[in-house]
Design an enzyme around this catalytic site. Structure first.
Site, PDB file in Angstrom:
ATOM      1  N   GLY A 265      -1.857   0.617  -4.744  1.00  0.00           N
ATOM      2  CA  GLY A 265      -2.778  -0.263  -5.375  1.00  0.00           C
ATOM      3  C   GLY A 265      -3.974   0.724  -5.755  1.00  0.00           C
ATOM      4  O   GLY A 265      -5.191   0.181  -5.582  1.00  0.00           O
TER       5      GLY A 265
ATOM      6  N   ARG B  79      -7.613  -0.014  -8.980  1.00  0.00           N
ATOM      7  CA  ARG B  79      -8.711  -0.550  -8.817  1.00  0.00           C
ATOM      8  C   ARG B  79      -9.128  -0.823  -7.261  1.00  0.00           C
ATOM      9  O   ARG B  79      -8.565  -0.488  -6.324  1.00  0.00           O
ATOM     10  CB  ARG B  79      -8.832  -1.846  -9.702  1.00  0.00           C
TER      11      ARG B  79
ATOM     12  N   VAL C 273       4.692  -3.271  -4.277  1.00  0.00           N
ATOM     13  CA  VAL C 273       5.058  -3.136  -3.065  1.00  0.00           C
ATOM     14  C   VAL C 273       5.990  -4.355  -2.340  1.00  0.00           C
ATOM     15  O   VAL C 273       6.649  -4.111  -1.177  1.00  0.00           O
ATOM     16  CB  VAL C 273       4.172  -2.869  -1.827  1.00  0.00           C
TER      17      VAL C 273
ATOM     18  N   ASN D  55      -2.805   0.725   0.819  1.00  0.00           N
ATOM     19  CA  ASN D  55      -4.091   0.095   0.439  1.00  0.00           C
ATOM     20  C   ASN D  55      -3.954  -1.364  -0.224  1.00  0.00           C
ATOM     21  O   ASN D  55      -4.609  -2.318  -0.155  1.00  0.00           O
ATOM     22  CB  ASN D  55      -4.990   0.980  -0.425  1.00  0.00           C
TER      23      ASN D  55
ATOM     24  N   SER E 202      -8.330  -5.199   8.085  1.00  0.00           N
ATOM     25  CA  SER E 202      -9.562  -6.219   7.942  1.00  0.00           C
ATOM     26  C   SER E 202      -9.872  -6.573   9.166  1.00  0.00           C
ATOM     27  O   SER E 202      -9.193  -6.964  10.029  1.00  0.00           O
ATOM     28  CB  SER E 202      -9.314  -7.195   6.747  1.00  0.00           C
TER      29      SER E 202
ATOM     30  N   TYR F  16      -4.108 -14.382   5.094  1.00  0.00           N
ATOM     31  CA  TYR F  16      -4.724 -13.170   5.212  1.00  0.00           C
ATOM     32  C   TYR F  16      -4.887 -12.464   6.628  1.00  0.00           C
ATOM     33  O   TYR F  16      -4.376 -11.387   7.051  1.00  0.00           O
ATOM     34  CB  TYR F  16      -5.783 -13.228   4.542  1.00  0.00           C
TER      35      TYR F  16
ATOM     36  N   LYS G  76      -3.108  -9.249   8.535  1.00  0.00           N
ATOM     37  CA  LYS G  76      -3.712  -8.188   8.778  1.00  0.00           C
ATOM     38  C   LYS G  76      -3.610  -7.966  10.261  1.00  0.00           C
ATOM     39  O   LYS G  76      -3.620  -6.572  10.953  1.00  0.00           O
ATOM     40  CB  LYS G  76      -5.175  -8.303   8.502  1.00  0.00           C
TER      41      LYS G  76
END
Ligand code: NAP
Length: 230
Positions: free
Chosen positions: A7, A10, A58, A84, A138, A153, A157
């Site tokens: 990634g 950006r 990925v 990432n 995160s 999410y 993580k």
């Protein structure tokens, strides 16, 4: 020294790729779209660094396998892997509002993708008895800070953090360090315009963890270079 960044086209990945190139790494700039990967590599080269583009989603295991084979053939080893690439698809949503496809895409990208990258790249690190793996995590994945909303999410993580611990234990005698890094709230497409941190500043701590010396930690969850609670 070869550094693979997923990634990289950006956000934080872009900065990490450029920062590693600035530290003399040959960066393998991965992005889902080939033209995006080419643009990152071109930008790095324009700044005097070394980079090769690689088209990599990925969530496609066969592409990760192709990457590992290509790295083996071209370089024979890899020193740094920065996992990432990530998505945040359920921001602000309670569990009842999260669709199965949001859940699966999140886990496939943030957790399974990173796990497969580790599986495929580890043999290339073990061969040279040196490696640095950074899993970009995160605070949302911290069990100590766990709260409501964005369950997909958060779970992805938290899982990534657990993977970090397992892998660090499995590589303890191999010269390989595996750490999870919370970059803080950074002004990227994911973090949004209200975020408190410059992406380059957040990226610096990812780059730092990717270039730890032999005394650096392994199996840690780090923010601003300091361990935080899992
Ligand atoms: N920004 C924050 O405040 C913050 C806070 C905590 C953690 N993080 C973590 O930091 C990492 C980078 O986030 P960011 O803020 O830079 O996000 P971003 O600006 O949204 O960039 C996400 C990157 O991930 C790539 N990506 C998404 N799905 C992919 C896939 N299936 N295969 C390969 N690449 C994929 C995107 O590629 P495309 O351009 O092709 O979509 C893009 O390059 C993520 O892991 C995120 O969870 C960010």
């Amino acid at each position: 020294m070869i550094a693979v960044v997923t990634g990289s086209n950006r956000g934080l990945g872009w900065h990490v790729a450029h920062q590693l190139a600035g530290q003399e790494y040959h960066v393998v700039a991965c992005a889902r779209r080939h033209e995006d990967a080419m643009a990152v590599a071109a930008s790095i080269r324009q700044q005097g660094g070394e980079a090769s583009p690689f088209a990599l989603d990925v969530t496609h295991p066969e592409q990760i396998q192709e990457l590992a084979a290509w790295l083996t053939e071209l370089f024979g080893g890899v020193e740094v892997l920065v996992n990432n690439a990530g998505v945040l698809l359920d921001q602000g949503l309670p569990l009842s509002a999260i669709s199965l496809s949001q859940w699966q895409r999140t886990l496939d990208t943030n957790l399974t993708g990173a796990m497969l990258m580790c599986q495929m790249i580890l043999p290339l690190m073990r061969a040279s008895h040196y490696g640095r793996i950074v899993n970009v995590s995160s605070g949302y994945g911290s069990l100590a800070e766990m709260g409501e909303h964005q369950a997909a999410y958060r779970v992805s993580k938290a899982g990534l953090n657990a993977l970090t611990r397992v892998l660090a234990a499995e590589t303890a005698d191999d010269g390989i360090k595996v750490n999870a890094v919370c970059p803080g709230w950074a002004r990227t497409d994911m973090g949004g315009p209200q975020a408190s941190r410059e992406p380059a500043d957040s990226a610096r701590w990812i780059t730092w963890a990717a270039t730890l010396d032999d005394h650096g930690p392994s199996g840690a969850f780090l923010r601003d270079g300091q361990p935080i609670e899992f």
